[in-house]
Design an enzyme around this catalytic site. Structure first.
Site, PDB file in Angstrom:
ATOM      1  N   ASP A   1      30.535 -69.654  18.396  1.00 52.52           N
ATOM      2  CA  ASP A   1      29.839 -70.864  17.983  1.00 52.52           C
ATOM      3  C   ASP A   1      29.286 -71.658  19.158  1.00 52.52           C
ATOM      4  O   ASP A   1      28.586 -72.643  18.950  1.00 52.52           O
ATOM      5  CB  ASP A   1      30.762 -71.745  17.136  1.00 52.52           C
TER       6      ASP A   1
ATOM      7  N   ASP B   1      40.024 -74.194   5.372  1.00 51.62           N
ATOM      8  CA  ASP B   1      40.699 -72.961   4.991  1.00 51.62           C
ATOM      9  C   ASP B   1      41.642 -73.193   3.805  1.00 51.62           C
ATOM     10  O   ASP B   1      41.658 -72.407   2.856  1.00 51.62           O
ATOM     11  CB  ASP B   1      41.450 -72.372   6.184  1.00 51.62           C
TER      12      ASP B   1
END
Ligand SMILES: *[C@@H]1O[C@H](CO)[C@@H](O)[C@H](O)[C@H]1NC(C)=O
Ligand SMILES: CC(=O)N[C@H]1CO[C@H](CO)[C@@H](O)[C@@H]1O
Length: 737
Positions: free
Chosen positions: A142, A450
């Site tokens: 990223d 998550d």
């Protein structure tokens, strides 16, 4: 496939924990004590004088909250279950006809997560004991960093030697970093570490790491490599926040270079940096995972996805086979959405000063949630069914196509065609006006995306299983200083509380979709943040009233004293036994008691307050990466188990104030009793407050040291010392006047 079924039996087996009857008797006993405490509070509300009444009400509310919270935590202890897998049956029945598996490794910052660490993780998952042509490894970067790509390029070359070496000597663990620098590795040949091959391999690895670290220090890759086609995609204008999507297939089976030294195929290796533009929100790790989901569907499209963080290497080359035992089980496998492995760490000192090891959560609580059909998805060390992760609802008629990926015609296309086809899928705008992040893939907008994603998978009808084998599947790195550890818990508690307040809230809206036990189980963590207020009440009000000489608890000489004493002793004793059983040391348990208090009064407080602000639209979601490396001094203190304060964090002011206030009140309260010659009578009325205050003082010993005694670099900054002293003294003075 059919022959094995009769003789073979199931691929995995489940059994319950022992001693549950004893536990249930203990729990009923605690419940009775709790009820007596509440009835004492309700029947002894004092008349209005000196503000005792509001203090009483505050104590009552805290006790009501603790009782409620204690009840929901029972869901995680009622009936923990464990699993055992039978990998030989998997091999018997399926041979090499196994499903394809994609591994997603996520990294976000070449400084906090050094490329040399990422490389070890990538190599450990490439070296799984699994047919190479069925394994694809994706690294999502990223930061879009050339340095990380360089490290991966080096790893790709190194893997040609490393993979055959691992297979030949059955080396475990297969992360070269862990294997060469930890004492605990195994191999089929006993004296491997004395052989020539071993030292050759080790030198090669060290040379690679030196090259990577040199390039990282320089901050750029050597000029001569710029000609190499992969590196040409980086230009000087690119920044980590503003760049095009980059997808590079470093190893592909059609390429004749993609074999190891022995001529065996290597697993596919793909680098992805999704497009980043300042004006588009990138949704952190969830955004990266969703981009990986799409990109991989174009390249390998495997039905099973393993997701690991870049600092979490595989410690067991059999893990994929273990996980498949669940998914492929003929009887019970069809509704399993994901298999979660626990998060264990490689970096824990003996007594685990910052209580980062989660032993009790890993060994008891998550097994408890498993018995209700679902354990949490914790963002790493998790095997997903691609369809479930993509948002498909479970239905009885759905039949998984396990052959998917391996027979696809895309396999005949060249890497550059695949790269071009996958690139638009990693663009910033791809998700606009789609359901990605809302119903497809990982969910956006939550600090614990998550957990929320796992919850929606459960809502969609899938079950999950928690697999915690004796030999750990994955090992990561824990934060090695106090502040990062508290900040990490702040993010978790904040995200969890956000789920509690949202339309997904398991406790409020989950009943029709998942079992009540699982709703309660999720709420244990969802409600972490709210524990902050009652805990603060309990460690601030009784000491201040002790200072005043006013009792808020029953006299020792009355029967009401018993339930208070019993709950206190029984709960501590149980938590100690549980911790020892889960592998903590006595000091480790003591440290964890301290850390839970710190977390409650700082991390959880921040988490709760931030959410409350957000309800009024004040604060914005911010994601902090926990530092994985430390400088030398700090690391040495960590190894010696000395608390590291160092930064002038407001969290430390809260901790310091609470510690000092309790110390002042303990001394002041006891002196008052002695001076007024009311020793015995005073003790009778105030004993519980003295003990409570004494315990808080005892767990805070490292804080007093940090505030006043230590002079090293890690002691409390003087600004924190003055602020805490001032606040604690002010509170005591205000109480006395
Ligand atoms: C990691 O794997 C090694 C080698 O198999 C084993 O000796 C070690 O105990 C494992 N570590 C943990 C924490 O289970
Ligand atoms: C990255 C990191 O912090 N690694 C450390 C983990 O802990 C061990 C000792 O406990 C150190 O040697 C590592 O450097």
């Amino acid at each position: 496939m059919e022959e094995g079924t009769g003789t073979g039996g199931p691929l995995f087996q489940t059994y319950g924990a022992k001693g549950r009857t004893v536990y249930k008797i203990y729990a009923s006993f605690i419940l009775m004590c709790i009820l007596s405490i509440l009835s004492y509070r309700l029947t002894h509300i004092p008349d209005e004088q000196d503000g005792v009444r509001w203090a009483w009400m505050a104590m009552l509310s805290s006790e009501l909250w603790f009782s409620f919270y204690w009840i929901i935590t029972q869901s995680a202890r009622w009936n923990p279950i464990y699993h055992q897998t039978f990998k030989h049956r998997l091999s018997q029945r399926h041979g090499n006809e196994l499903p394809c598996v994609d591994v997603f490794v996520c990294t976000a910052d070449p400084v906090a997560e050094p490329p040399s660490l990422v490389v070890s993780t990538v190599l450990s998952v490439m070296a799984y004991d699994y047919p190479s042509e069925k394994l694809s490894v994706y690294l999502s970067d990223d930061a879009g960093s050339e340095l990380t790509f360089y490290a991966l390029w080096e790893a790709c070359k190194f893997s040609k030697y490393w993979l055959p070496f691992c297979k030949k000597f059955e080396v475990e663990p297969r992360s070269p970093g862990a294997c060469f620098f930890k004492q605990s590795f195994h191999s089929s040949s006993n004296n491997l570490s004395t052989t020539k091959e071993w030292s050759k391999m080790k030198d090669m690895y060290e040379e690679m790491i030196n090259r990577i670290e040199f390039v990282v220090r320089q901050g750029k890759v050597p000029q001569e490599l710029k000609q190499h086609q992969g590196f040409s995609k980086w230009s000087s204008e690119m920044t980590s926040r503003n760049h095009d999507a980059i997808i590079q297939i470093l190893i592909d089976e059609k390429d004749e270079n993609s074999v190891d030294l022995d001529g065996n195929l290597l697993p596919r290796l793909v680098y992805m940096a999704r497009e980043k533009r300042p004006q588009h929100h990138h949704n952190f790790k969830a955004g990266a995972m969703n981009a990986l989901l799409r990109v991989s569907s174009e390249i390998s499209n495997s039905p099973i996805i393993l997701n690991v963080d870049c600092d979490m290497y595989s410690n067991n080359s059999q893990s994929i086979r273990d996980a498949l035992c669940f998914f492929l089980d003929e009887e019970k496998g069809h509704d399993i959405g994901f298999i979660q492995y626990p998060q264990y760490f490689d970096n824990i000192t003996k007594n685990d000063l910052y209580a980062t090891s989660f032993n009790v959560i890993n060994e008891v609580e998550l097994c408890g949630l498993d018995s209700w059909g679902g354990t949490l998805y914790i963002g790493t060390g998790c095997f997903h069914r691609r369809e479930a992760l993509k948002g498909r609802k479970y239905s009885k008629d759905y039949i998984e196509d396990w052959k998917r990926g391996s027979l696809d015609k895309r396999r005949v296309e060249s890497p550059s065609v695949l790269e071009d086809r996958a690139k638009p899928l990693a663009s910033c705008t791809y998700e606009h006006n789609t359901l990605w992040g809302k119903e497809i893939g990982l969910r956006y907008g939550c600090a614990v995306e998550d957990i929320l994603t796992g919850l929606t998978i459960h809502y969609n009808g899938w079950k999950s299983r928690y697999f915690n084998p004796q030999r750990r599947g994955f090992l990561g790195l824990a934060p090695t200083a106090l502040e990062p550890s508290l900040v990490q818990f702040k993010r978790w508690s904040e995200g969890h509380f956000q789920i509690f307040l949202s339309k997904y809230s398991p406790l409020l809206f989950g009943h029709q979709k998942i079992k009540l036990g699982l709703c309660m189980g999720y709420s244990i963590y969802n409600l972490w943040a709210l524990n902050s207020f009652p805990t603060l009440t309990y460690i601030l009000i009784p000491p201040l009233f002790l200072l005043k000489g006013i009792s808020l608890f029953p006299k020792v000489s009355t029967a009401w004293f018993l339930p208070f004493a019993l709950v206190f002793i029984a709960k501590q004793a149980y938590s100690l036994i549980e911790a020892l059983y889960c592998g903590d040391t006595f000091m480790g348990w003591w440290n964890s008691q301290r850390m839970w208090v710190f977390r409650r009064i700082t991390s959880f407080l921040y988490g709760a307050v931030d959410n409350i602000f957000k309800l009024f639209g004040v604060s914005k979601l911010a994601f902090t990466i926990t530092e994985k490396v430390n400088d030398g001094d700090a690391l040495k203190q960590y190894e010696q188990e000395v608390m590291e304060f160092h930064s002038a964090s407001p969290m430390f002011v809260i901790i310091g104030t609470v510690a000092l206030l309790n110390a002042f009140c303990l001394v002041g309260g006891v002196m008052r009793m002695v001076n007024m010659n009311k020793g015995a009578a005073g003790m009778d009325a105030l004993l519980i407050q003295v003990v409570l205050c004494g315990v808080v003082v005892a767990i805070n010993v490292p804080i007093y040291e940090g505030l006043f005694l230590r002079k090293d670099k890690g002691c409390m900054p003087s600004s924190v010392t003055f602020a805490s002293l001032g606040a604690a003294m002010l509170a005591c003075l205000l109480t006395l006047v």
